[in-house]
Structure formats: C-alpha cells, structure tokens
Motif scaffolding. Structure first.
Motif: not given
Length: 717
Positions: A223-252
């Motif tokens: 939950v804490e990692e899901g609240k962290q912004e990927l970078y200051p002011g980022c509204k699209t990704f949290s750090m956790l969601s971006f890492i999950i998306r990267l792993f999806l990109f790796q698999v695909l």
C-alpha cells in the motif's frame, strides 16, 4: 476490408446525372483493391474500370475544385472536376486478413495496412512484426514484414487487436474528458483482491491489531509503495504500478532478465527524478509479495533428499555424504517450487475466470458422450466416493504432466530439465488446454533426468495437495462476491511411456512392461531382436471375435482366456504396503528386482487409490509411434521397419509363418528374404508417397510431408 465514404456534390443536370451513376456504382461495389484508379470523367459519364472492389460507400454533397490527389491508409482520395468533387475516405475493417495470402486482394490490402501500421508505430523504419513466427516480439523493416505476412500470415488474435485499437482510437477524443482516472492501473483493486482477508480483518470490529501478522505487513508495504509517485507530480503511474507494467512489457516482448536490467539502467539515467529500482532482482523483490513468487529448495546432486524440514540446515547429504554446495554459497542443485495455493486463489480473483471455474458442472453438455474428463467414468466414480467434494463445484480438479526437455535447444549438449505442470480441469477445454492456464508447479534442474527419484522433488507439491484436500484454503470468489473454503484434488497424470514409469513406480521395461496387464502376462523373449514380445493381445478382444480362433495369422494357437484385470487401488496399496523406497544415485545392488521400482509419492494422497484411471498416456506419442512403425514397415525404411532381418530370424526360432522364413540363394552365398504381403516395389512406394503429399487435410492437423531416402532389403521378388 476497406470501408470508403464517397462524398460527391455537383450542380447542374450533367453533374447530377453523373452523381447518380456514381451512387449506383457505390451500391454495387462490395470490395476493391488498393491500386484503384480514381480518374472519373463526371462531365462525360466515363468511368475507368475499378479492378478490385472493397468499398462500402455512402454518398453526400460537397463543394468542388479542380484537383486530383491520392494518398494512403487512414486518409482520403479526392478528385475534383468542374462542378463537383469526389472524396473517398479509407478506413480499415480487417476481414481481408482471412483471405488467401496469395491473392491479389490480400496483397493489395496488406500494402495499405502496412502504410498505416508503419506511419503509426514505426521507429527508425522498423516495428514489431505481426506474423505467426515473430508474434510481435521482433522488429523488422517494412519489406521483411511484408514477406513474413505473405509466407506465414498474421499471428492469431492480431485482427481482433487491430479492430480494438482502431475502435479505441476513434473514441479517444470523445472520451478524453470523461473520468480520466479510469485509464490508470487499478493498484488498489489489485491489492484488495490479493489481500482480501487482511482488509476484511482490518475493517472488522477488532480494529487494527497491535502487531500485524506477516500477510498484513506485506499488505501495508505494498500500500505504501502504491502511494508513492513515480516522480514528483506524476499522476499516471505509482512506483508499484510502473514496475508491474515493466514486467508485463518484459513478458509480452520476450525480454531476458539481463535486458530488463539494462532497460532499468537506461530509464534511471534518462529520468533521474523517477523512483526506479536499481536492478532486476530489486524489482522482483518489490512485487514478490503479490503472491506469484517461487521458492528455491536446495537438493542433493544425487537426488537423495531435499534440504527442507529436518534437513534444512544440513551441509552434507545424510545418505550419500555429498556436499550440498558446488562452491561457496552456490548450491549443487536447486529445485524451483511455485506454490499452488496462491495460484488457485488467483483464479477466483478475476470474475470472468471465477465464473468459468464451474463450467464443468453448470454448462457442460451432459449426454453421455465423452468430451471432457468430467464425462468419464473415473470422474463419476470419484464423485460418488466423495460426495462432499462434489457439492462445491468450485473445488478444483487437477491433472499433472511432466516430461524432460533440453533448454539449450541443441542436441550436442546432453541436458534434461523436468518441469511439472498442473492442468485445471474445471475450465472448459478451450481454456484448460491453453498455455496461459497451465500452472508450472515445479522445475527440476538438470543436467540428468531424475528418473525414479522424481518423487523426492514432488514432495513439496504432494504436501500442498494433502493440505488442499484435508483443510482447503480460504478463497475470495470475485464473481459471487464471497469467500469460501477451496479444496483441490489431483485426478491423474498425463505423460509418455518412460515418464509413466517414473511417476507410477511400475517398470515399463522387462517381462512386465505393460502396466495394464501387470502380473497377468506371458512375455516371450526374441533371441535375435534381443527384446521381449507380448503376443497375447487377442485376450482383449470380445469372447466371440473370430480372430481368437485364427491360428495361422497369429502365434499358431487359439486364444480362450479373458482379458487381464488392471490393478485396483486396493491391490496397489496391498502390494506396496511394506515397500521401502531407496532414493538416490547410485543404488547398491541395482535397486528393486520386481516390476515395482518404488512406492509412488501419490499414495500419500488419501484419495489416490480410489481414482479409477490414475495414469494416462498422451495421445501424441501414441499416434506418432504407431504411424512411424506402420509407415516405416510399409516403406521398408532402414532403422524404422519392424520387418527387419532379425525379426525374420525370430520367426524361424518361434516356428511361425514359414512362408516368411529366409533361405539361402542357389549359390549359397546370400540370404534371401521372401516378400511379405504388404511389401511394395519402388513404383508402389512412389505412388503411396505421392498420395500422402497431395492429400489435403485441415491446417494444423498434419506435419509437412518430406521426401525420404528409402532403402530396401534384397528379395526374390
């Protein structure tokens, strides 16, 4: 298919008449190739022939100028003459992808498609190739992709992907201002599904406990990692969601772990303000608490034990005294165990999949025809024996499959890695047999096959199956919006014949090689072929079958015995009650001398003896072996034919079929072999191969017929 909208306007009688002609043409033209000539002399009523039709037009009036242009996919063809202008707007519908790839229509539409595909997606003149072999994993130039698609066609599902992308792009402008947050990754929903029990506990009357348990600590961390912004002011990704998306990109896209690490390093260098992990391993540690991690269990290199439970802290195998370590902190052998419970729970976290998990009970056609394992007698007998398990249709029925493969894709390296895969029988066949629904449970590393010692590596899975049968696991059903106690049962194994011996414990070599006939068999040893032969197959025929009385065509005797009885579960338990397993290599004295080589690990499952069909042979190996033997014998292929010299000499030793016995030539220097009734000459073989080559069969049901060099034995024919 390409849909075109014709826009035509004119004023004056001539233009109106020409527009009427063009409108009638539009109605009757159903499809048209890309290379269309749009020179239309509206003032004279003369039309250049449209040689390939794929337009579905509509007509409306607009103003006109003198201009003629032709542009590609996603744009418009426009032509203006005096009092009117004709505009053709091209958009794609993708039915043309199903046309014959050698047709002019397919090639023409493919050129238009590639123009738009590269205009949207190409980087540096290359983009992902959508052919069946590349599957959008590799980038190529336009010419290469064109050749790939002509030869191999589009990968399955690509047409639907294109249609969906076009639909989404056509509505993106209209929906851009509506609830933008719906486009973000639903990390809160993901955490809710994964830790449903934790959240329900926190929402209860007892409040937050003073010392949260392990699952709660994982939940708070994510939950804490899901609240962290990927970078200051980022509204699209949290750090956790971006890492999950990267792993999806790796698999695909089929990226290796090293490439994933290099990508992270590049992103960190390009965007220093972003909160990104430093390596692949660090990324993996962040998301492992989502429940799809695996455990590394050290193993004895001689397959004696796993270093778990009472042996977890040992450095030397207590049986063979071999060191646990290959070098400092590097284990000699590792088993990778993928826990089953979280994977079964994850199936019910998606409402669509959870709904399909009861297909075998709610939607299966029940007309006494076998289309699914649930239609078989073994399944029905199991339900009668365990009615409490049957009451909950969401309880999971599994099958286990295992076989060895060489991960290095080269036969010059002798290596055998054994995956153990579980198949979900709750799902309909069109789901359960897809790779995405297979569950990898164990990965047994090489370089050698575990052989009969595979039970050592199966133990973590057996422990899980015992717990799932006896206690179950609390699972949240996203379709019914409720929690329930999920149980699971292993209904059987699927394997080839050598793996059958490894998993069942019954030797498939020697005098008792047939598990079905077990002890009730009379083998005959062939002295020249140096193998056992089983000639009592007529026992399996009906009692009144005429072949039972046919002496000449078989072994010279009639067959009056009934068929052998397979071992029941009770017989199995009684025979192996006092059997002591001796795992590990090498074995002193060569191991057990009887047909049983071990007491199988599956007997630890209390329900295993009550399963009627415990081990199954996969059809692919049976079909291939039977076909190879029959065709090899008919064509007399050296090394493939069963009618070889030693087989003829064995007929002499057995006193059978004297008309096939070899004899000396007149000069006494050569051995001649009489032709069998099925022996073919070269012309007959050519005709046989020609028929096979020219036979038209459904795509995917046969392999390519290739020419073979055929040798023949000298005969007197």
């Amino acid at each position: 298919m390409v849909t075109a909208v014709f826009c035509v306007v004119g004023w004056g009688s001539a233009a109106s008449a020409d527009c009427a002609v063009l409108a009638r043409l539009c109605v009757f033209c159903s499809w048209l190739g890309v290379a269309v000539l749009l020179g239309m002399l509206l003032n004279t009523g003369l039309f250049v022939q449209l040689d390939m039709f794929f337009f579905s037009p509509s007509v409306k009036l607009v103003q006109t100028e003198h201009i003629l242009t032709a542009v590609g996919f996603g744009q418009k063809f426009s032509w203006n003459q005096r009092h009117c202008r004709c505009e053709i707007y091209l958009t794609m519908d993708q039915n043309w992808m199903n046309f014959p790839r050698g047709s002019e229509g397919f090639k023409a539409a493919l050129n238009i498609f590639l123009d738009g595909y590269f205009a949207k997606d190409a980087i540096g003149g290359q983009t992902f190739c959508p052919c069946k072999k590349c599957s959008r994993r590799f980038c190529h130039s336009r010419d290469v992709i064109y050749d790939h698609l002509i030869v191999d066609g589009f990968v399955k599902g690509f047409r639907e992907w294109v249609v969906q992308r076009e639909a989404s792009s056509s509505t993106s402008n209209d929906m851009s201002g509506i609830n933008d947050q719906n486009t973000y990754d639903d990390i809160d929903g993901l955490l809710h599904d994964t830790f449903i029990e934790v959240e329900e506990g926190l929402d209860g009357d007892q409040g937050v406990p003073s010392e949260p348990n392990e699952e709660a600590r994982k939940f708070y961390k994510l939950v804490e990692e899901g609240k962290q912004e990927l970078y200051p002011g980022c509204k699209t990704f949290s750090m956790l969601s971006f890492i999950i998306r990267l792993f999806l990109f790796q698999v695909l896209n089929g990226l290796s772990n090293a490439a994933f690490g290099d990508l992270l390093e590049l992103l960190r260098e390009a965007f220093p303000m972003a909160r990104l992990p430093k390596s692949y391993n660090e990324s993996k540690n962040i998301i492992k608490d989502l429940g799809l991690d695996y455990k590394k269990i050290h193993a004895c290199p001689n397959d004696c034990i796993l270093y778990r439970k009472e042996y977890e802290g040992a450095d030397v195998c207590p049986k063979c005294e071999t060191s646990r370590w290959k070098s400092k902190n590097v284990p000699a052998k590792v088993l990778r165990h993928f826990p089953l419970k979280p994977r079964l729970q994850r199936l019910f976290m998606c409402s669509k999949t959870a709904e399909s998990m009861v297909w075998h009970d709610k939607e299966r056609t029940k007309d006494d025809k076998i289309r699914h394992p649930a239609d078989a007698q073994s399944w029905k007998d199991f339900d009668e024996t365990y009615p409490d398990f049957k009451k909950e249709p969401r309880n999971v029925r599994l099958a286990l499959a295992s076989d060895g493969f060489n991960p290095f894709r080269t036969m010059s390296v002798a290596h055998s890695t054994w995956p153990v895969v579980l198949i979900n029988y709750n799902l309909p066949p069109w789901f359960s047999m897809k790779p995405e629904y297979f569950m990898l449970s164990l990965l047994i590393s090489g370089p050698k096959s575990p052989g009969n010692d595979i039970d050592v590596y199966l133990q973590p899975l057996i422990d899980e199956l015992k717990e799932l049968w006896e206690y179950g696991v609390e699972t949240y059903d996203a379709f019914k919006k409720q929690s329930f106690q999920l149980h699971a049962a292993l209904m059987g194994t699927i394997n080839d014949f050598p793996a059958y011996a490894m998993l069942s414990g019954w030797s498939t070599k020697g005098n008792y090689a047939c598990p079905n006939c077990n002890h009730d068999v009379t083998p005959k040893y062939l002295p020249h072929s140096k193998k056992n032969c089983y000639m009592d197959t007529r026992r399996l025929l009906d009692a009144s079958h005429p072949w039972r009385k046919d002496k000449k065509s078989f072994n010279g005797e009639t067959e009056d015995r009934c068929g052998p009885s397979p071992l029941s579960g009770t017989d199995l338990v009684n025979e192996l009650e006092n059997f002591v397993n001796d795992f590990g290599k090498p074995k002193k004295g060569g191991g057990s001398k009887g047909p049983w080589k071990k007491k199988p690990a599956f007997l630890q499952l209390s329900y295993w003896p009550n399963i009627k069909c415990r081990h199954n042979l996969d059809v692919m190996h049976i079909e291939k072996n039977v076909f190879d033997n029959i065709v090899g014998t008919l064509l007399d292929i050296p090394g493939k034919s069963k009618d070889h010299n030693n087989a003829r000499l064995d007929l002499v030793a057995l006193g059978l079929k004297p008309h096939l016995h070899p004899y000396l030539s007149d000069d006494g220097n050569h051995m001649l072999f009489p032709p069998a009734p099925y022996t073919m000459g070269n012309e007959e073989k050519d005709l046989f191969l020609k028929v096979i080559k020219e036979t038209k069969l459904p795509s995917g049901y046969t392999v390519t017929a290739r020419s073979a060099t055929i040798g023949t034995r000298p005969t007197n024919s």
